[in-house]
Write an enzyme that holds these catalytic residues in place. Structure first.
Site, PDB file in Angstrom:
ATOM      1  N   LYS A   1       4.185   0.316   8.358  1.00 44.35           N
ATOM      2  CA  LYS A   1       3.984   1.607   7.700  1.00 44.35           C
ATOM      3  C   LYS A   1       5.186   2.507   7.962  1.00 44.35           C
ATOM      4  CE  LYS A   1       0.683   4.542   9.135  1.00 44.35           C
ATOM      5  NZ  LYS A   1      -0.675   5.148   9.274  1.00 44.35           N
TER       6      LYS A   1
ATOM      7  N   ASP B   1     -11.508  10.991  10.685  1.00 49.21           N
ATOM      8  CA  ASP B   1     -11.187  10.690   9.288  1.00 49.21           C
ATOM      9  C   ASP B   1     -11.796   9.355   8.882  1.00 49.21           C
ATOM     10  OD1 ASP B   1     -10.159  11.356   6.830  1.00 49.21           O
ATOM     11  OD2 ASP B   1      -8.154  10.571   7.238  1.00 49.21           O
TER      12      ASP B   1
ATOM     13  N   GLY C   1       0.830  -1.204   0.000  1.00 48.75           N
ATOM     14  CA  GLY C   1       0.000   0.000   0.000  1.00 48.75           C
ATOM     15  C   GLY C   1       0.856   1.241   0.000  1.00 48.75           C
TER      16      GLY C   1
ATOM     17  N   VAL D   1       3.527   1.054   2.776  1.00 43.43           N
ATOM     18  CA  VAL D   1       3.220   0.013   3.758  1.00 43.43           C
ATOM     19  C   VAL D   1       3.785  -1.300   3.228  1.00 43.43           C
ATOM     20  CG1 VAL D   1       1.433  -1.190   5.046  1.00 43.43           C
ATOM     21  CG2 VAL D   1       1.095   1.192   4.407  1.00 43.43           C
TER      22      VAL D   1
ATOM     23  N   GLY E   1      -0.638   9.067   1.717  1.00 46.04           N
ATOM     24  CA  GLY E   1      -0.003  10.331   2.037  1.00 46.04           C
ATOM     25  C   GLY E   1       1.093  10.181   3.077  1.00 46.04           C
ATOM     26  N   PHE E   2       1.050   9.097   3.875  1.00 48.23           N
ATOM     27  CA  PHE E   2       2.044   8.849   4.923  1.00 48.23           C
ATOM     28  C   PHE E   2       3.314   8.238   4.363  1.00 48.23           C
ATOM     29  CE2 PHE E   2       0.938   4.513   4.271  1.00 48.23           C
ATOM     30  CZ  PHE E   2      -0.410   4.507   4.095  1.00 48.23           C
ATOM     31  N   GLY E   3       3.197   7.477   3.276  1.00 47.35           N
ATOM     32  CA  GLY E   3       4.337   6.744   2.737  1.00 47.35           C
ATOM     33  C   GLY E   3       3.927   5.336   2.354  1.00 47.35           C
TER      34      GLY E   3
END
Length: 689
Positions: free
Chosen positions: A71, A168, A47, A54, A50-52
């Site tokens: 993650k 969210d 995956g 996985v 926006g966080f980076g």
């Protein structure tokens, strides 16, 4: 995976949960992470957001080697330390079979890594929109019930003093185990909220995701558990319709799933919103009941929305009845489709088919991104040479600010601290205190991507009413620095709302507004039409002569080339000032800045901030803007009678135009011309109240 308690079965709609027993959340060493991911092998990526990225990997939990989702926060992500530690803090306290489990984390130098239980079936979003998985109606109901149970536990059953607001809720944050059990994930934006009160007031930068965002939170700044209920109502429609929350295949003028579905329901076209895969599996009665639950979740007044406990009970009731009907029909060899076909005639000419949707989609214009981008993220970076900016060295900035002395701290922004410093007027080398020119040095604690946006945007803009960026520094990682001209009178908000001796005169206010309009007109008239995205009084800076300059360009972006095109992107801005159409549809236009200007204009007239406790300036002031007599009653009392009523009324009329629907708003050039005409009339004939 952590063992579930008896309360977390599908056999009962219990709304009181126990926590799961589990290994405590622990800190992993970085070598353990490298071993688990085979040095972050790209083939293990499952995956990306926006966080980076996985990664799927095996990690030692206790004495067992288990599969985990790892993650890794990207250094250029819009998420950072705050979201990272918020996730750890939240999930280390919460344990429930319908919440994803956090095994632990790794905080090694610049690396920030979270280790979760692995969910083999990915996200609900994957199966609805990317994989086209043939999910049955019963499967969808069970997924919705599981997610609802997880949210109800957050709101009322955490066992801690206060409930939790997720903030969210969306299909991409509903993960699915191999048994298709739903689990709520991603707690980086979550907040603790009073468990015994209907709401908590949070005046903050907007957080959430396009299409799922509670309009009441947007308009009032009051974050409540009912904000999660609204977002869950969007998920219910998404599950029923198999349409994204912001979907390009919908009407060309309306990409929002909620409005599209509500309009279809109002017009009696319920048949048009159902995913064709489940039309033969759901009865008319149960369809209407499901839609009714979704509609209640989406009510404008949060107090009228159900609690998540009520939603769980209603959905479970539907599931039970649906299972009974299915059993009965199977016994007689019938299907629901055959039973309801005459009452529920669907078109056979393909008007609701995927092919029809693709025709609508092909007419869409502009650069688009899928719904699901987190609010507050940047839209894009610009890669251009910027010869006009000086590249400062850290040691020089340290000397210029006297080692970032606390008595030289000018203030704190959303992205960092601002210090006063002095440099030589010509060379920009450090100078003695009080000599040379004063500068404002913004220190970012992390090298967040927004600082690059500022550099590349302000490196291309040069105008008397736009703050001048002198240069930047990036040699003291992870910190980075921006160096601006110093604005002696701070910002417009400081005078409108702060405890300042002596209010701004009407003439000064008008000139500040004209300066802002000039800056906007310049930005909007360039070939690359820049959109500010966060226009508000605190971002309107004032020099020693009260000349206005637009500042805070962290969320600026290049807009559409013409007024007829649009882009869909992450939402950014500040509550109360954001264009509602931008929130609703994801369409960002230069007119979004005009809406924000309309809000600032109202604040200038009334002396009141757009959001206050149990107060929304736009709702309160709008009824008084069409009458001179009513306008006098809401004008800033600090002005006394020292303003021209006709001029104020013309400003009020302009504010209404700026706050109108997108196509009815004036351009920035029209706004500037109107304000200049108002000012000219005042100079020629000073008629005061």
């Amino acid at each position: 995976m952590m063992a579930s308690t008896g309360d977390c079965t599908e056999s009962q709609p219990s709304t009181s949960y126990s926590t799961e027993s589990s290994q405590p959340c622990r800190q992993f060493e970085f070598p353990e992470i490298l071993l688990a991911t085979d040095n972050f092998d790209e083939s293990l990526v499952i995956g990306h957001g926006g966080f980076g990225k996985v990664y799927k990997g095996k990690i030692l939990i206790g004495s067992s080697l288990v599969v985990a989702a790892i993650k890794r926060l990207d250094s250029m992500s819009t998420q950072g330390s705050e979201e990272f530690w918020a996730e750890i803090d939240m999930l280390s306290k919460l344990r429930h079979c319908h919440l994803v489990s956090l095994f632990g984390y790794c905080n090694h130098e610049k690396e920030k890594i979270l280790v979760y239980e692995y969910m083999p079936n990915g996200t609900l979003e994957d199966h609805l929109h990317k994989l086209a998985t043939p999910l049955s109606w019963l499967q969808r109901l069970k997924i919705c019930i599981g997610a609802a149970r997880g949210l109800d536990y957050l709101h009322t059953g955490t066992g801690i003093e206060s409930g939790v607001i997720h903030r969210d809720v969306k299909s991409s944050n509903i993960l699915l185990h191999d048994s298709w059990a739903a689990k709520i994930s991603d707690f980086g934006l979550s907040r603790i909220g009073p468990a015994n009160q209907p709401s908590t007031y949070v005046n903050t930068l907007v957080k959430g995701t396009f299409g799922y965002f509670d309009p009441n939170y947007f308009s009032t700044g009051r974050l409540t558990r009912k904000s999660d209920v609204y977002s869950f109502g969007v998920v219910l429609l998404e599950v029923l319709c198999r349409k994204r929350a912001v979907d390009r295949s919908l009407d060309d003028e309306q990409w929002g799933l909620v409005t599209w579905a509500q309009d279809s329901i109002k017009d009696g076209n319920l048949k048009h919103i159902i995913d064709s895969d489940i039309r033969g599996q759901i009865s008319t009665k149960h369809l209407k009941e499901f839609v009714r639950i979704a509609e209640r979740c989406l009510l404008g007044n949060p107090k009228q929305r159900p609690t998540m406990a009520e939603v769980v009970v209603c959905l479970y009731s539907l599931l039970t009845l649906q299972q009974k009907i299915n059993s009965s029909l199977q016994a007689t060899g019938k299907t629901i489709f055959g039973r309801v076909l005459d009452m529920f005639p669907f078109p056979s000419n393909g008007e609701n088919s995927a092919e029809s949707d693709s025709k609508l989609s092909s007419n869409s214009k502009g650069d688009t991104r899928n719904a699901g981008d987190t609010i507050g993220g940047e839209i894009k970076h610009f890669t251009i040479p910027i010869p006009s900016l000086k590249v400062f060295e850290y040691d020089d900035l340290k000397r210029a600010t006297r080692n970032f002395r606390q008595d030289l701290l000018l203030g704190r922004e959303g992205f960092g601290q601002v210090f006063l410093g002095w440099v030589d007027r010509n060379t920009f080398t450090p100078s003695t205190e009080g000599s040379g020119i004063a500068v404002a040095v913004t220190r970012y604690s992390e090298a967040r991507p927004e600082w690059k946006t500022v550099v590349t945007v302000l490196g291309r803009l040069a105008h008397p009413n736009i703050i001048r960026l002198l240069g930047y520094c990036n040699d003291k990682k992870p910190q980075c620095f921006l160096v601006y001209e110093h604005m002696q009178n701070q910002n417009f908000g400081h005078f409108l709302f702060g405890d300042v001796a002596g209010p701004l005169s009407w003439g000064t206010r008008l000139m500040i507004l004209i300066g802002v309009a000039r800056g906007l007109a310049y930005m909007h008239s360039l070939k690359d039409r820049f959109i500010h995205r966060d226009l508000k009084p605190s971002n309107i800076l004032l020099d020693e002569d009260f000349n206005a300059k637009l500042g805070a360009f962290e969320w600026a972006t290049i807009g559409p080339e013409t007024g007829d095109t649009y882009i869909v992107t992450s939402l950014a801005g500040t509550l109360g000032y954001i264009d509602p159409e931008y929130v609703k549809t994801g369409r960002l236009r230069v007119g979004s800045d005009i809406y924000s200007f309309g809000v600032v204009l109202l604040e200038t007239l009334t002396g009141r901030p757009v959001l206050g406790h149990l107060f929304n300036l736009i709702e309160w002031a709008t009824p008084s803007l069409e009458s001179r007599h009513k306008l006098k009653k809401i004008m800033d009392p600090r002005l006394g009678k020292n303003y021209p009523l006709n001029g104020a009324f013309e400003c009020a009329t302009l504010a209404l135009r700026c706050l109108a629907k997108g196509k009815d708003r004036p351009s920035s050039e029209e706004v500037l011309w109107s304000l200049e005409q108002i000012y000219a009339k005042q100079i020629m004939g000073r008629t005061y109240v």
